[in-house]
Design a protein around this motif. Structure first.
Motif, PDB file in Angstrom:
ATOM      1  N   ARG A 280      47.111  32.902  30.550  1.00  0.00           N
ATOM      2  CA  ARG A 280      45.743  33.124  30.064  1.00  0.00           C
ATOM      3  C   ARG A 280      44.993  31.817  29.861  1.00  0.00           C
ATOM      4  N   ASP A 281      45.619  30.871  29.183  1.00  0.00           N
ATOM      5  CA  ASP A 281      44.925  29.630  28.854  1.00  0.00           C
ATOM      6  C   ASP A 281      44.670  28.787  30.100  1.00  0.00           C
ATOM      7  N   ARG A 282      45.577  28.838  31.049  1.00  0.00           N
ATOM      8  CA  ARG A 282      45.344  28.117  32.306  1.00  0.00           C
ATOM      9  C   ARG A 282      44.176  28.746  33.064  1.00  0.00           C
ATOM     10  N   CYS A 287      38.435  28.651  34.741  1.00  0.00           N
ATOM     11  CA  CYS A 287      37.117  29.273  34.764  1.00  0.00           C
ATOM     12  C   CYS A 287      36.068  28.336  34.162  1.00  0.00           C
ATOM     13  N   ARG A 288      36.402  27.715  33.043  1.00  0.00           N
ATOM     14  CA  ARG A 288      35.450  26.794  32.407  1.00  0.00           C
ATOM     15  C   ARG A 288      35.142  25.611  33.318  1.00  0.00           C
ATOM     16  N   ALA A 289      36.140  25.186  34.061  1.00  0.00           N
ATOM     17  CA  ALA A 289      35.924  24.075  34.993  1.00  0.00           C
ATOM     18  C   ALA A 289      34.930  24.441  36.094  1.00  0.00           C
ATOM     19  N   GLY A 291      32.280  26.121  35.430  1.00  0.00           N
ATOM     20  CA  GLY A 291      30.974  26.155  34.795  1.00  0.00           C
ATOM     21  C   GLY A 291      30.613  27.468  34.128  1.00  0.00           C
ATOM     22  N   VAL A 292      31.575  28.377  33.980  1.00  0.00           N
ATOM     23  CA  VAL A 292      31.282  29.630  33.299  1.00  0.00           C
ATOM     24  C   VAL A 292      31.852  29.597  31.886  1.00  0.00           C
ATOM     25  N   GLU A 293      31.276  30.396  31.013  1.00  0.00           N
ATOM     26  CA  GLU A 293      31.685  30.428  29.616  1.00  0.00           C
ATOM     27  C   GLU A 293      32.842  31.402  29.428  1.00  0.00           C
ATOM     28  N   VAL A 294      33.880  30.969  28.737  1.00  0.00           N
ATOM     29  CA  VAL A 294      35.009  31.837  28.382  1.00  0.00           C
ATOM     30  C   VAL A 294      35.338  31.580  26.917  1.00  0.00           C
ATOM     31  N   PRO A 295      35.052  32.531  26.020  1.00  0.00           N
ATOM     32  CA  PRO A 295      35.430  32.335  24.620  1.00  0.00           C
ATOM     33  C   PRO A 295      36.943  32.187  24.491  1.00  0.00           C
ATOM     34  N   GLN A 296      37.386  31.447  23.493  1.00  0.00           N
ATOM     35  CA  GLN A 296      38.822  31.340  23.250  1.00  0.00           C
ATOM     36  C   GLN A 296      39.370  32.733  22.964  1.00  0.00           C
ATOM     37  N   SER A 297      40.385  33.126  23.716  1.00  0.00           N
ATOM     38  CA  SER A 297      40.944  34.468  23.582  1.00  0.00           C
ATOM     39  C   SER A 297      42.230  34.443  22.767  1.00  0.00           C
ATOM     40  N   HIS A 298      42.390  35.466  21.927  1.00  0.00           N
ATOM     41  CA  HIS A 298      43.602  35.653  21.128  1.00  0.00           C
ATOM     42  C   HIS A 298      44.243  36.983  21.512  1.00  0.00           C
ATOM     43  N   THR A 299      44.135  37.315  22.818  1.00  0.00           N
ATOM     44  CA  THR A 299      44.579  38.612  23.340  1.00  0.00           C
ATOM     45  C   THR A 299      45.269  38.402  24.684  1.00  0.00           C
ATOM     46  N   ASN A 300      45.448  39.497  25.424  1.00  0.00           N
ATOM     47  CA  ASN A 300      46.014  39.390  26.769  1.00  0.00           C
ATOM     48  C   ASN A 300      44.932  39.536  27.836  1.00  0.00           C
ATOM     49  N   PHE A 301      43.718  39.134  27.520  1.00  0.00           N
ATOM     50  CA  PHE A 301      42.619  39.158  28.484  1.00  0.00           C
ATOM     51  C   PHE A 301      41.661  38.020  28.167  1.00  0.00           C
ATOM     52  N   VAL A 302      40.752  37.752  29.084  1.00  0.00           N
ATOM     53  CA  VAL A 302      39.667  36.804  28.824  1.00  0.00           C
ATOM     54  C   VAL A 302      38.344  37.444  29.223  1.00  0.00           C
ATOM     55  N   LEU A 303      37.303  37.067  28.519  1.00  0.00           N
ATOM     56  CA  LEU A 303      35.945  37.496  28.853  1.00  0.00           C
ATOM     57  C   LEU A 303      35.274  36.353  29.598  1.00  0.00           C
ATOM     58  N   ILE A 304      34.825  36.624  30.817  1.00  0.00           N
ATOM     59  CA  ILE A 304      34.183  35.609  31.650  1.00  0.00           C
ATOM     60  C   ILE A 304      32.683  35.860  31.632  1.00  0.00           C
ATOM     61  N   ARG A 305      31.920  34.908  31.125  1.00  0.00           N
ATOM     62  CA  ARG A 305      30.471  35.059  31.033  1.00  0.00           C
ATOM     63  C   ARG A 305      29.804  34.186  32.085  1.00  0.00           C
ATOM     64  N   PHE A 306      29.186  34.839  33.058  1.00  0.00           N
ATOM     65  CA  PHE A 306      28.558  34.131  34.177  1.00  0.00           C
ATOM     66  C   PHE A 306      27.145  33.699  33.814  1.00  0.00           C
ATOM     67  N   ALA A 351      42.712  35.655  41.979  1.00  0.00           N
ATOM     68  CA  ALA A 351      41.404  35.877  41.363  1.00  0.00           C
ATOM     69  C   ALA A 351      40.628  34.569  41.253  1.00  0.00           C
ATOM     70  N   MET A 352      41.308  33.502  40.916  1.00  0.00           N
ATOM     71  CA  MET A 352      40.645  32.223  40.777  1.00  0.00           C
ATOM     72  C   MET A 352      40.088  31.747  42.120  1.00  0.00           C
ATOM     73  N   ASP A 353      40.831  31.951  43.193  1.00  0.00           N
ATOM     74  CA  ASP A 353      40.339  31.560  44.521  1.00  0.00           C
ATOM     75  C   ASP A 353      39.040  32.290  44.861  1.00  0.00           C
ATOM     76  N   VAL A 354      38.974  33.575  44.497  1.00  0.00           N
ATOM     77  CA  VAL A 354      37.748  34.349  44.741  1.00  0.00           C
ATOM     78  C   VAL A 354      36.605  33.792  43.918  1.00  0.00           C
ATOM     79  N   LEU A 355      36.848  33.525  42.640  1.00  0.00           N
ATOM     80  CA  LEU A 355      35.784  33.012  41.774  1.00  0.00           C
ATOM     81  C   LEU A 355      35.286  31.641  42.249  1.00  0.00           C
ATOM     82  N   LYS A 356      36.198  30.823  42.724  1.00  0.00           N
ATOM     83  CA  LYS A 356      35.780  29.526  43.265  1.00  0.00           C
ATOM     84  C   LYS A 356      34.820  29.709  44.438  1.00  0.00           C
ATOM     85  N   GLY A 357      35.101  30.701  45.264  1.00  0.00           N
ATOM     86  CA  GLY A 357      34.220  30.961  46.397  1.00  0.00           C
ATOM     87  C   GLY A 357      32.838  31.433  45.969  1.00  0.00           C
ATOM     88  N   VAL A 358      32.798  32.272  44.941  1.00  0.00           N
ATOM     89  CA  VAL A 358      31.532  32.797  44.454  1.00  0.00           C
ATOM     90  C   VAL A 358      30.704  31.700  43.772  1.00  0.00           C
TER      91      VAL A 358
END
Length: 360
Positions: A280-282, A287-289, A291-306, A351-358
């Motif tokens: 999760r943390d990686r 994602c933050r690298a 340029g998108v916002e990701v709040p610190q998560s204390h769960t088994n998911f992350v919220l990605i804010r575009f 998933a990260m490869d896809v996001l990098k492309g977008v």
């Protein structure tokens, strides 16, 4: 023509996750990235010959396991088909037409559906920076308020408030308002907050007051979403009313056996939580690298804010093209967000490869 009663006919169906087509990998349901405890699987298989029988309606071994692990009174533990059943029964028991059920801006959406079922009014208190605000909850309380629901850690935000804030909330609420603390992801918070002031388990002490309920599930850190087993810690007077509304045979024999064994295998649960947190943390940092916002998560998911809702839609389309499915957050008023369940490292890399492309 046969018609439903008016308030049911007016309800929108609860929004279920889109699971995609064949071959799609779902990152939408907040399921565990890792299997349940081997001991749980063995326990489930061992009772399959009991399937002609009804399950024990008192869940004795599961209650005992919960009590052993958390140092609780087993008589105050109620078990449900996931914590969703307990939430629904709690609202049916203590709210009705004209009453107010108070949640938070990005709180668990099922609470709103459960309130609509009993013609109660669901009200959302504002969150600050995607985080529960005790001051805003207290400001939203009215004479019609009957129940306050707080998810901590939050879903879909993943954010956490310290236990001291839960204590402050309870102290500020009127004595006739029931506080329900949904800790579906509490095991993930344990891994990151060792000091007692932030220990999610400390909220169990509030139950002794008689006006607070704490809810948990085995669907997340214990990897038993398919077993439908949840539990809560209830004051006796509250438990007695909720018990009237529970299906008396709500958790199957194998599910009870698996849940009890999983609860007792704390080492396996902690290992799952630790491995999930690393992935999760990686993923969040990557994602933050971008340029998108990701709040610190204390769960088994992350919220990605575009940057915009349009960018979130573009990411969703690109992910689906690669048979990957995250959860859109438009229903929460977060149209610029996708929620990503943490899966295996290989899936997160895809998933990260896809996001990098977008986002390139």
């Amino acid at each position: 023509m046969i018609r439903a009663v008016p308030h049911v006919a007016a309800m929108a169906p609860y929004a279920l996750a889109d699971l995609g087509g064949e071959g799609t990998v779902s990152l939408a349901q907040n399921e565990s990235a890792f299997p349940a405890s081997p001991a749980a699987l063995v326990a489930g298989r061992a009772v399959l010959d009991q399937m002609p029988l009804y399950p024990d309606p008192e869940w004795p071994d599961l209650r005992a396991a919960v009590a052993e692990v958390h140092g609780l009174d087993p008589d105050r533990v109620l078990c449900g088909a996931g914590s969703m059943e307990l939430i629904g029964c709690l609202i049916r028991a203590f709210a009705g037409p004209g009453d107010q059920v108070l949640g938070t801006e990005f709180g668990y959406a099922f609470v709103a559906s459960a309130a609509a079922q009993v013609q109660a009014r669901y009200v959302k208190a504002r969150e600050r920076e995607l985080t529960v605000s005790v001051d805003d909850i207290l400001a939203a309380v009215t004479p019609e308020s009957r129940i306050v629901f707080v998810c901590n850690p939050g879903n879909p935000t993943g954010t956490l408030i310290p236990n001291s804030e839960i204590l402050r909330l309870r102290a500020g609420l009127p004595a006739d308002v029931l506080l329900a603390v949904d800790q579906a992801y509490a095991e993930f918070a344990y891994a990151e907050f060792a000091d007692a002031g932030n220990d999610p388990g400390d909220t169990f002490a509030l139950v002794e007051r008689g006006d607070t309920v704490v809810l948990r599930t085995l669907s997340k850190a214990y990897g038993l979403a398919g077993a439908r087993a949840g539990w809560g810690y209830f004051p006796p007077g509250i438990a007695g009313e909720v018990r009237k509304l529970l299906n008396p045979n709500n958790i199957s024999i194998p599910s009870q056996a698996m849940a009890a064994a999983a609860m007792r295998d704390q080492a396996h649960m902690r290992d799952v939580v630790a491995k999930t947190a690393v992935i999760r943390d990686r993923f969040a940092a990557d994602c933050r690298a971008l340029g998108v916002e990701v709040p610190q998560s204390h769960t088994n998911f992350v919220l990605i804010r575009f940057a915009s809702a349009q960018q979130a839609v573009a990411a969703d389309v690109a992910l689906r093209a690669e048979k990957l499915l995250m959860r859109g957050m438009g229903g929460y008023g977060l149209g610029d967000c996708l929620r990503a369940t943490i899966c295996s490292q290989a899936v997160m890399d895809r998933a990260m490869d896809v996001l990098k492309g977008v986002l390139a």
